[in-house]
Scaffold this motif. Sequence first.
Motif, PDB file in Angstrom:
ATOM      1  N   GLU A 146       0.834  -1.200   0.000  1.00 18.42           N
ATOM      2  CA  GLU A 146       0.000   0.000   0.000  1.00 18.42           C
ATOM      3  C   GLU A 146       0.871   1.253   0.000  1.00 18.42           C
ATOM      4  O   GLU A 146       0.599   2.220  -0.713  1.00 18.42           O
ATOM      5  CB  GLU A 146      -0.918   0.008   1.221  1.00 18.42           C
ATOM      6  N   ARG A 149       2.338   1.780  -3.404  1.00 13.95           N
ATOM      7  CA  ARG A 149       1.325   2.325  -4.319  1.00 13.95           C
ATOM      8  C   ARG A 149       1.198   3.831  -4.129  1.00 13.95           C
ATOM      9  O   ARG A 149       1.085   4.580  -5.102  1.00 13.95           O
ATOM     10  CB  ARG A 149      -0.027   1.649  -4.056  1.00 13.95           C
ATOM     11  N   LYS A 150       1.246   4.275  -2.879  1.00 14.37           N
ATOM     12  CA  LYS A 150       1.122   5.708  -2.595  1.00 14.37           C
ATOM     13  C   LYS A 150       2.306   6.495  -3.152  1.00 14.37           C
ATOM     14  O   LYS A 150       2.126   7.563  -3.743  1.00 14.37           O
ATOM     15  CB  LYS A 150       1.000   5.940  -1.089  1.00 14.37           C
ATOM     16  N   THR A 153       2.694   7.841  -6.767  1.00 17.68           N
ATOM     17  CA  THR A 153       2.049   9.079  -7.209  1.00 17.68           C
ATOM     18  C   THR A 153       2.980  10.283  -7.090  1.00 17.68           C
ATOM     19  O   THR A 153       2.629  11.379  -7.537  1.00 17.68           O
ATOM     20  CB  THR A 153       0.784   9.359  -6.386  1.00 17.68           C
ATOM     21  N   LYS A 195      -1.098  13.512  -1.221  1.00 19.69           N
ATOM     22  CA  LYS A 195      -0.867  12.397  -2.135  1.00 19.69           C
ATOM     23  C   LYS A 195      -0.727  11.085  -1.375  1.00 19.69           C
ATOM     24  O   LYS A 195      -1.111  10.023  -1.872  1.00 19.69           O
ATOM     25  CB  LYS A 195       0.397  12.646  -2.969  1.00 19.69           C
ATOM     26  N   LEU A 196      -0.179  11.157  -0.159  1.00 16.34           N
ATOM     27  CA  LEU A 196      -0.004   9.952   0.655  1.00 16.34           C
ATOM     28  C   LEU A 196      -1.216   9.680   1.540  1.00 16.34           C
ATOM     29  O   LEU A 196      -1.256   8.663   2.243  1.00 16.34           O
ATOM     30  CB  LEU A 196       1.245  10.093   1.537  1.00 16.34           C
ATOM     31  N   VAL A 207       5.047   6.035   6.034  1.00 21.72           N
ATOM     32  CA  VAL A 207       4.856   5.568   4.658  1.00 21.72           C
ATOM     33  C   VAL A 207       6.215   5.359   3.983  1.00 21.72           C
ATOM     34  O   VAL A 207       6.433   4.360   3.287  1.00 21.72           O
ATOM     35  CB  VAL A 207       3.998   6.563   3.849  1.00 21.72           C
TER      36      VAL A 207
END
Length: 216
Positions: A146, A149-150, A153, A195-196, A207
Amino acid sequence: MRSVIRVLIADDETLMRAGIRLILENDPDITVVAEASDGRQAVELTLKHSVDVALLDIRMPGGDGLKAAEQIASRVNVVMLTTFGEDSYVAQALKVGATGFLLKDTPPQELINAVRKAAAGEPILAPQITKRLIERHLTAPNDGSEARRKIDTLTETERNVLKLVGEGLSNTEIGEQLFMATGTVKAHISRILPKLAVTNRVQAAIVAHDAGLTRS
């Protein structure tokens, strides 16, 4: 003319609140606008006053600091104050959106500096504490997919900034490493957070760690 940092103090001990107020108001750029004896009052007074930084004791009768932080962290910078140094409390505080964590025996000047950093939205945790906290409590249940994926961006520059946030560097230190003005670093971070899908840079650091950015 510099703006004054408006602080709320929440602690069930009257003497503790008085001591913190005395320390903070020795700095001309800081004023204590409200005091609360429990979490419920802290929430009410935060909504009533224009507060920049809330210093909350973790354990209070009538609603603890963690519950209060969860309700107000979206509108003020929250720093948890406690005599308990266990990582589990730090983890809980950061999960509900607190900017940082301080022990009550923090030296006066460090407390003042922490309030200044919190008002600027910077984390109040030493890099080594952040690293231990993340590794022991926040990353174990997931495989990092996950988080990866963040960060997909993000632009390359934003990833570089996030990596250094994850290592616990301040805006000034990030700027020095990446040859950016501090204001430019702040601008990048303001774009990185949404974005996160996080609310502060400590959560962004989590993250970064989950995604493997901070691993050597």
